[in-house]
Design a protein around this motif. Structure first.
Motif, mmCIF file in Angstrom:
data_model
loop_
_atom_site.group_PDB
_atom_site.id
_atom_site.type_symbol
_atom_site.label_atom_id
_atom_site.label_comp_id
_atom_site.label_asym_id
_atom_site.label_seq_id
_atom_site.Cartn_x
_atom_site.Cartn_y
_atom_site.Cartn_z
ATOM 1 N N SER A 158 123.773 -53.669 24.314
ATOM 2 C CA SER A 158 123.867 -52.607 23.883
ATOM 3 C C SER A 158 122.963 -52.907 22.332
ATOM 4 O O SER A 158 122.487 -52.057 21.680
ATOM 5 C CB SER A 158 124.726 -51.649 24.049
ATOM 6 O OG SER A 158 126.036 -52.827 23.500
ATOM 7 N N THR A 159 123.490 -53.711 21.821
ATOM 8 C CA THR A 159 122.771 -54.157 20.846
ATOM 9 C C THR A 159 121.411 -54.753 20.888
ATOM 10 O O THR A 159 120.712 -54.202 19.818
ATOM 11 C CB THR A 159 123.051 -55.892 19.851
ATOM 12 O OG1 THR A 159 124.212 -56.243 20.182
ATOM 13 C CG2 THR A 159 122.723 -56.022 18.577
ATOM 14 N N THR A 160 120.797 -55.351 21.525
ATOM 15 C CA THR A 160 119.153 -55.592 22.005
ATOM 16 C C THR A 160 118.748 -53.848 21.536
ATOM 17 O O THR A 160 117.467 -54.182 20.920
ATOM 18 C CB THR A 160 119.322 -55.911 22.872
ATOM 19 O OG1 THR A 160 119.877 -57.140 22.874
ATOM 20 C CG2 THR A 160 117.309 -56.094 23.634
ATOM 21 N N GLY A 161 119.376 -53.374 22.796
ATOM 22 C CA GLY A 161 117.761 -51.879 22.344
ATOM 23 C C GLY A 161 117.722 -51.493 21.452
ATOM 24 O O GLY A 161 116.618 -51.640 20.505
ATOM 25 N N TYR A 162 118.533 -51.096 20.248
ATOM 26 C CA TYR A 162 118.717 -50.519 18.802
ATOM 27 C C TYR A 162 118.461 -51.407 17.827
ATOM 28 O O TYR A 162 118.330 -50.462 17.223
ATOM 29 C CB TYR A 162 120.757 -49.449 18.338
ATOM 30 C CG TYR A 162 121.294 -50.510 17.629
ATOM 31 C CD1 TYR A 162 121.582 -51.809 17.784
ATOM 32 C CD2 TYR A 162 121.408 -49.604 16.870
ATOM 33 C CE1 TYR A 162 122.704 -52.405 17.280
ATOM 34 C CE2 TYR A 162 122.168 -50.077 16.199
ATOM 35 C CZ TYR A 162 123.142 -51.455 16.049
ATOM 36 O OH TYR A 162 123.588 -52.243 15.346
ATOM 37 N N GLU A 211 132.499 -54.539 23.137
ATOM 38 C CA GLU A 211 131.607 -53.632 22.687
ATOM 39 C C GLU A 211 130.908 -53.254 21.749
ATOM 40 O O GLU A 211 129.967 -53.863 21.306
ATOM 41 C CB GLU A 211 130.903 -52.791 23.879
ATOM 42 C CG GLU A 211 129.570 -52.313 24.339
ATOM 43 C CD GLU A 211 128.862 -53.649 24.891
ATOM 44 O OE1 GLU A 211 129.573 -54.443 25.651
ATOM 45 O OE2 GLU A 211 127.904 -53.277 25.431
ATOM 46 N N GLU A 212 131.723 -52.660 21.173
ATOM 47 C CA GLU A 212 131.812 -52.025 19.654
ATOM 48 C C GLU A 212 131.749 -53.359 18.801
ATOM 49 O O GLU A 212 131.142 -53.470 17.593
ATOM 50 C CB GLU A 212 132.631 -51.222 19.331
ATOM 51 C CG GLU A 212 132.889 -49.968 20.109
ATOM 52 C CD GLU A 212 133.633 -48.815 20.218
ATOM 53 O OE1 GLU A 212 134.329 -48.498 19.474
ATOM 54 O OE2 GLU A 212 133.220 -47.281 20.538
ATOM 55 N N TRP A 217 129.261 -56.785 14.644
ATOM 56 C CA TRP A 217 128.892 -58.171 14.629
ATOM 57 C C TRP A 217 127.499 -58.578 14.641
ATOM 58 O O TRP A 217 127.234 -59.884 13.807
ATOM 59 C CB TRP A 217 129.979 -58.831 15.169
ATOM 60 C CG TRP A 217 130.248 -60.265 14.318
ATOM 61 C CD1 TRP A 217 131.200 -60.908 13.205
ATOM 62 C CD2 TRP A 217 129.890 -60.915 14.905
ATOM 63 N NE1 TRP A 217 131.093 -62.022 13.254
ATOM 64 C CE2 TRP A 217 129.922 -62.595 14.019
ATOM 65 C CE3 TRP A 217 127.989 -62.250 15.459
ATOM 66 C CZ2 TRP A 217 129.698 -64.046 14.060
ATOM 67 C CZ3 TRP A 217 127.898 -62.594 15.357
ATOM 68 C CH2 TRP A 217 128.147 -64.062 14.568
ATOM 69 N N GLU A 218 127.011 -58.524 15.961
ATOM 70 C CA GLU A 218 125.703 -59.381 16.243
ATOM 71 C C GLU A 218 124.781 -58.453 15.311
ATOM 72 O O GLU A 218 123.628 -59.537 14.720
ATOM 73 C CB GLU A 218 125.295 -58.946 17.742
ATOM 74 C CG GLU A 218 126.226 -59.986 18.796
ATOM 75 C CD GLU A 218 126.351 -59.817 20.353
ATOM 76 O OE1 GLU A 218 125.162 -59.100 20.087
ATOM 77 O OE2 GLU A 218 126.997 -60.290 20.724
ATOM 78 N N ALA A 249 129.941 -47.154 18.769
ATOM 79 C CA ALA A 249 131.432 -45.743 19.789
ATOM 80 C C ALA A 249 130.259 -46.281 21.321
ATOM 81 O O ALA A 249 129.248 -45.585 21.309
ATOM 82 C CB ALA A 249 131.175 -44.421 19.433
ATOM 83 N N CYS A 250 130.216 -46.241 21.741
ATOM 84 C CA CYS A 250 129.939 -47.152 23.251
ATOM 85 C C CYS A 250 130.468 -46.471 24.330
ATOM 86 O O CYS A 250 131.610 -46.652 24.428
ATOM 87 C CB CYS A 250 130.649 -48.786 23.504
ATOM 88 S SG CYS A 250 129.741 -49.391 21.935
#
Lengths: 372, 372, 372, 372
Positions: A158-162, A211-212, A217-218, A249-250
């Motif tokens: 989920s970090t990678t996409g955005y 996940e959030e 952090w990442e 918010a995941c």
């Protein structure tokens, strides 16, 4: 920075899992890498791959791996592999990846265990491959110091996409001050068996454990730079010169593949760029990995849609074979500056494809010596 | 403020549509209102209801209405109805509702046509029933002036859900300055046939035409007060004393009923309330409609979940028969102050139930004379 | 055959599981039975029910059971219970149910373990409650012989649905010779977590382990009679006087609740009944349990639809609170005689509701002494 | 029977619809056929294809067609096309296809209009391409008689899937006497917008208008031969020498692509073949179209699965790019002889791919003169 002359033998850890199956599918047609060894749990070791795996991909098991005998994840069995791709679960990845590194193997991991390690780069290949520069320090701090072994991680799906459009925005318009992201994440992100059907059919789960925190952090580690002090000691600066607040918010949604994320950003720069400038910056964004010539890097990193109802996971998740991301609905945000929607294929650029491009960059930058 | 002594005859416009079917289901067991007339398009007029309707509810057509002959939506045919509920589509609602008002009928509409009218109250019954005070002015401005006819609208389904906890927060902590909301809206919000299955199975549509503008605008009208100038002329103040910025991102998801919304808010008050204070304020919130004794108003307006993975549409949409909302995951927002998730049943409190409670309030406040 | 004068204390085994939750939901409003004890695994024992359970129903945990302390499934802890409902998994049910019976408790089980026992009745309450007559023999064959303890099982959920109309047909038209049934079964039939979402979203699984064999075998036991030899020894005749061939094809589909089954039948009688005669026989069918006055038995066992596109699980699974079944599309079959579609709520009549009605029958027939 | 030397210009009617989009996707990479003209409704005519279409495929619009100007479906505008593929809806196909044939164009239609015409072949290309032999008679009966124009139809998508294994069985074991088939059909079979999401999410619709009749009738025409009387007049014999009874029960399920069908068959031959013989016959089946060298014909027509839970639409619908079918669970049927499950991609072999292979066969058999 030349393409390798000879096939590069690679090993895959966690080969029977969801990410491992994806590694196999992608690598079976790779121009450089050749699958040489497959590692999995002792329960699978000794079986042919086709008997060990519960294959869940929509293309058949590649012929070249059907009869490979699965090994336990012991470094000595993978000694000839120039590259190790790890799709291990977090409970196994910690020890195994460390042991493989200690055995002078180059590990590209999709697991979360070492992402927060201050000497392990956390690389989204379309964003921060320059963080590979920390590797010599990582090697020198091992005991005994290493010559060839290292660990590189890629980010949470989920970090990678955005973060790819965020990187495009920072490149064009300078620091971002605040990001608010709401994700709608596909079930494949949870692996197999993962999400129970009774939990997700006709439903949303507004929570994904940890996940959030990962996104918040990442993002700082990836978008931040590598600082160097007077003694030449490197560290990740966590975007510290321009503090960046991230709020995530995941949600889990009944979609098979493809994470959709609604993003609002506030820029440091006043006035902020217009929606049209944002669109143009995204279209123009060329990742270093693409410029370097990585074969798995997408020709266009970001597809910007004009149609009001795109991107959609079912229609856009295969953009650039899942290696690119799709952005749409770029418009002003009445609270922050700009808002948009991003769609990324969580099992491709959000997982195995990232590891593979990271390895391609490492080859092209001679971080891995492949032709010795 | 007494309960009515006699059954109150009501009419339903758009009776064969999705919202109309919901009105019928809810009203068939209502303690005060009795379905007296059903209106629909000329195509349906003259048929028994059971033959005119393509019934899509999971409970059977109530016996009391099966044999009612559907009428055209002409005011003279509904003259004995003390209350008119309108589930008409926007393309029909404009003219029909105006004609019914002109015929001295009290219209409670779920359509969007008059929501922005400066003399028509836009009421979420758990939030701002006090806006009924504009009605005498609405009547006096009609030509000729009216004695009993008026229009009351309820809000868009996605506005309704999240504005109930916002109202609770403003009641306890004073003005909100900014709200960022990302919605994941059920398919039933689009009516029937509405969303094509090919568009939503294994998919998200990150756009609902006009929806974001509705949320951003309606929030101001509903949460704002009714101002009165020196001449006694009333107007909706649109939250103008404490400007409120609202940013909405709307998505359609493969969920049948129940809109899930991820909300971040920033308060004017510094320091802002803590998550625990927010939870307590929501639990304590008692709507005026409940205090008044409206039979369809939920005993508890807001259920606050402690479990990290709630609310979920499939598990929580029937809370208080769909008349209450469920909130969860109240926590700090690194960008604004507080974030949380809200789940509201779009076909109940988000549509027909709101109209019905609005009518109940109007009865209890003698805005409608039922026992004459 | 009178209704019991006093509340009847009951215990529920497997109370935290999917079937157990359903027992609790149904029994919390039962006119006779009062939940007295809850049994679950040692992991849950000692906790309050609300803390032990991962509640997945769309209505909240009934207040009366929230604070009940969960017990281990030991018979001595349930001694005061007049009725035991078992929602245990098959791996636990075998030993536990036998121990409870040995402790002179009346066990109504949803588990498969004793369905094929030659002295245990397998009862679909709308079909063959007369099979309770085997119980004295079951008791006498235990060692030591029992006075009050026994086991009654209900059928597999997919058997239950289609066998109700089959029973109606045999009652009106005599023996059926052949049945071919293709099922489309809801995910809730597999319990929780059950079917992985990655396996069923946008998918069909054309196989449910052991299910076809269950349908093919259970049908014979249920539709067959109880034979008695010269010595008065009873046995289930497995429809042996008129051999019945059953062929089942079972599929899992992305539906939450409600098994849909396409059935073709061939009658012994020539000429076979017409579709209209079949419809009339189904409408007229009144189960013994209903005639007896069982409070959970549906007033109408079979709803026959005239609309060409019914029954549908989402619209029809709550017929008679899930205790009745819905049939549609009764028409000629070019290969056998008649074909039709049946829809049954697998978590109601297909599981917990069946056990409850079986217990109600046992009370009304004095198989259980409740008022001693 | 040689491959054509030059590119063959083709036209597509109904080019903006669901089937039309599929034709375009498949033909954009075809080795022989080149898209030359696109026809659609007057509403679309005059626009570029990319502006006229509401593209719903998961791969982008092929570059070669994006800027093609859409035409009205008038034969004179398509005169240079050697092949016409029709994806028209039934309400338009009747007149348009006849007009195109009259203009000496070779029409390969996916529409149902001429399937029952006694002089139009109904061809599943992996089953009965020999039926092309009726074309000269079709041409001679037109007024005026035609030299090049004709119509060939392909079968309904649900017929196509299950008839391929049936053809394999008849080839190996002789006539089939009876078939009972229950289908679970994907939503894409209904076109766009097609099935409303409210009708199919968490649901099954046990009825598809006209579908069962199509299966029951088309099976006889396709599996039957072409008879010739004393005067040389040809006719389709409808399997008349060995009457075949077919019973179909059709269901719509929440699956995007891929029809799953549960099939039971009874052979004329006694004893019937064993499941293992059936499996071997299916594996060995090589369609004439493949033997001829048609480029779109699958190398293996039928994939026979040994795993008990296959085929599944999500995992198997892309077998042979959707041109092959997958069979599993071959086992004895207690009522007929043998039962099995078949999965066919309804938008590929069930629609556009069939038309394309039919045209390829016609080229290779010189039914179309392409190199004149």
């Amino acid at each position: 920075m030349q393409h390798p002359a000879n096939p590069i033998p690679v090993g895959i850890l966690g080969a029977t899992g969801t990410v491992g199956q994806r590694f196999i599918t992608l690598l079976s047609a790779h121009p450089w890498f050749v699958i040489h060894k497959l590692g999995a749990s002792p329960r699978s070791a000794g079986k042919t791959y086709k008997n060990a795996v519960n294959w869940k991909q929509s293309t058949p098991i590649p012929h070249a791996v059907r009869e490979i005998i699965v090994q336990e994840c012991k470094a000595e069995l993978f000694a000839e592999c120039k590259v190790i791709f790890s799709g291990l679960d977090a409970d196994a990845a910690g020890d195994v990846e460390q042991a493989f590194r200690a055995a002078e193997l180059a590990v590209f991991s999709n697991a979360k265990n070492y992402r927060r390690d201050p000497h392990v780069p956390l690389i989204v290949p379309l964003v921060n491959p320059s963080h590979l520069s920390i590797i010599p320090q990582q090697q020198s701090l091992c005991s005994p110091p290493l010559k060839k072994g290292f660990i590189v991680t890629n980010a949470n799906c989920s970090t990678t996409g955005y973060i790819i459009p965020l990187a495009a925005l920072e490149k064009s318009f300078g620091p971002i001050e605040a990001v608010l992201v709401t994700t709608m994440q596909a079930i494949s992100g949870a692996g197999y068996p993962g999400v129970a059907s009774l939990d997700i059919l006709d439903n949303i789960i507004p929570h994904i454990s940890g996940e959030e925190e990962k996104i918040e952090w990442e993002t700082l580690k990836i978008l931040g730079g590598v600082a160097e002090d007077d003694q030449g000691v490197k560290s990740f600066d966590m975007h510290s010169k321009h503090p960046l607040r991230v709020s995530a918010a995941c949600n889990r949604v009944p979609v098979i593949d493809g994470h959709t994320e609604c993003v609002s950003v506030r820029f440091a720069r006043r006035p902020p760029p217009s929606p049209q400038q944002v669109r143009e910056a995204m279209v123009a964004f060329t990742p270093d990995a693409t410029a370097l010539g990585c074969p798995s890097s997408p020709r266009h990193a970001i597809s910007v849609h004009e149609e009001p109802d795109r991107p959609q996971p079912r229609l856009d998740r295969y953009y650039q074979d899942g290696a690119g991301v799709s952005v749409g609905r770029v418009r002003q945000c009445p609270v922050l500056d700009i808002k948009f929607v991003v769609l990324a294929n969580n099992v491709s650029i959000g997982a195995a494809t990232s590891s593979i491009i990271n390895a391609e960059v490492a080859v092209l930058k001679n971080v891995i010596q492949v032709d010795e």
